[in-house]
Design an enzyme around this catalytic site. Sequence first.
Site, short mmCIF file in Angstrom:
data_model
loop_
_atom_site.label_atom_id
_atom_site.label_comp_id
_atom_site.label_asym_id
_atom_site.label_seq_id
_atom_site.Cartn_x
_atom_site.Cartn_y
_atom_site.Cartn_z
N VAL A 260 0.84 -1.19 -0.02
CA VAL A 260 -0.01 -0.10 0.04
C VAL A 260 0.89 1.19 -0.07
O VAL A 260 0.31 2.41 -0.16
CB VAL A 260 -1.12 -0.07 1.25
N TYR B 29 1.46 4.58 16.25
CA TYR B 29 0.09 3.90 15.90
C TYR B 29 -1.17 4.99 16.15
O TYR B 29 -1.92 5.32 15.33
CB TYR B 29 -0.11 2.80 16.65
N VAL C 161 -9.48 -6.46 18.56
CA VAL C 161 -10.40 -7.52 17.92
C VAL C 161 -9.42 -8.84 17.91
O VAL C 161 -8.19 -8.74 18.06
CB VAL C 161 -10.28 -6.86 16.42
#
Length: 262
Positions: free
Chosen positions: A61, A152, A185
Amino acid sequence: MARLTGKVAIVTGAAQGMGAATARLFAAEGAKVVLCDILEEAGQATAAEIGGDAWFRKLDVRSDSEWEAVVAETVERFGQLDILINNAAIVHFSPIEAMPAEDIERVLAINVMGTMLGAKHAARAMTAAGRGVIVNISSVDGLRGCNGLSAYTASKWAVRGLSKSLAFELGPRGIRVCTVHPGGVNTQMGNPAGLEGDALNVGYERVPLQRIGEPEEIARASLFIASDEASYISGAELAVDGGWSAGYYQPFLPGAPAGLGK
């Protein structure tokens, strides 16, 4: 109910975790899905498992030229691009004074520049069609701060701000842009030790739902935003975090779960 019938979606970071869950769900809802990742073997396997029109394309990406090629090949193969899920990201834990510059650069390059480049090339294809949806996966850490996660957190706040700007820039072209903000998650990133059972939810006791999330729960949020059901939603933030961004239980105040803090 096939909510994405006739639509074409690109999902990044789709070899595993939330990206794979999103690709599976979108395909089940009728979309043709292009799975993108640097993990070629795992990505090919996920696409083969989904079957049908699912197609894997290796993508870093951070590369402008690779993004340009992926979008062009998607339009050539399927005739259009309706949805982009910018999911690819990395996490990095470190106190700020111990973080090498190259680690900061890597986090920002993948999480921020990768998202911007995806939006850049998707916007061209979507503008030509007069419609589209871009869902940028931020984080609960794009809504608050957290120790040990400065790079982050900075990257996920950047994704949040970028998405607000893109909602304005692309809205007149019929393109909606929103962010999804997952909490913890149960993926390789969110559960690197592979914990199971009760151990999986340790550390989530003070979050309102008191558990970690599952990849499919995040995927369903992206599905809603990408679907025509959300046709008047843009520039919005959807926290899918078990209530984490709302705050923490205070163990010794009324309303806290029994046994919390003991």
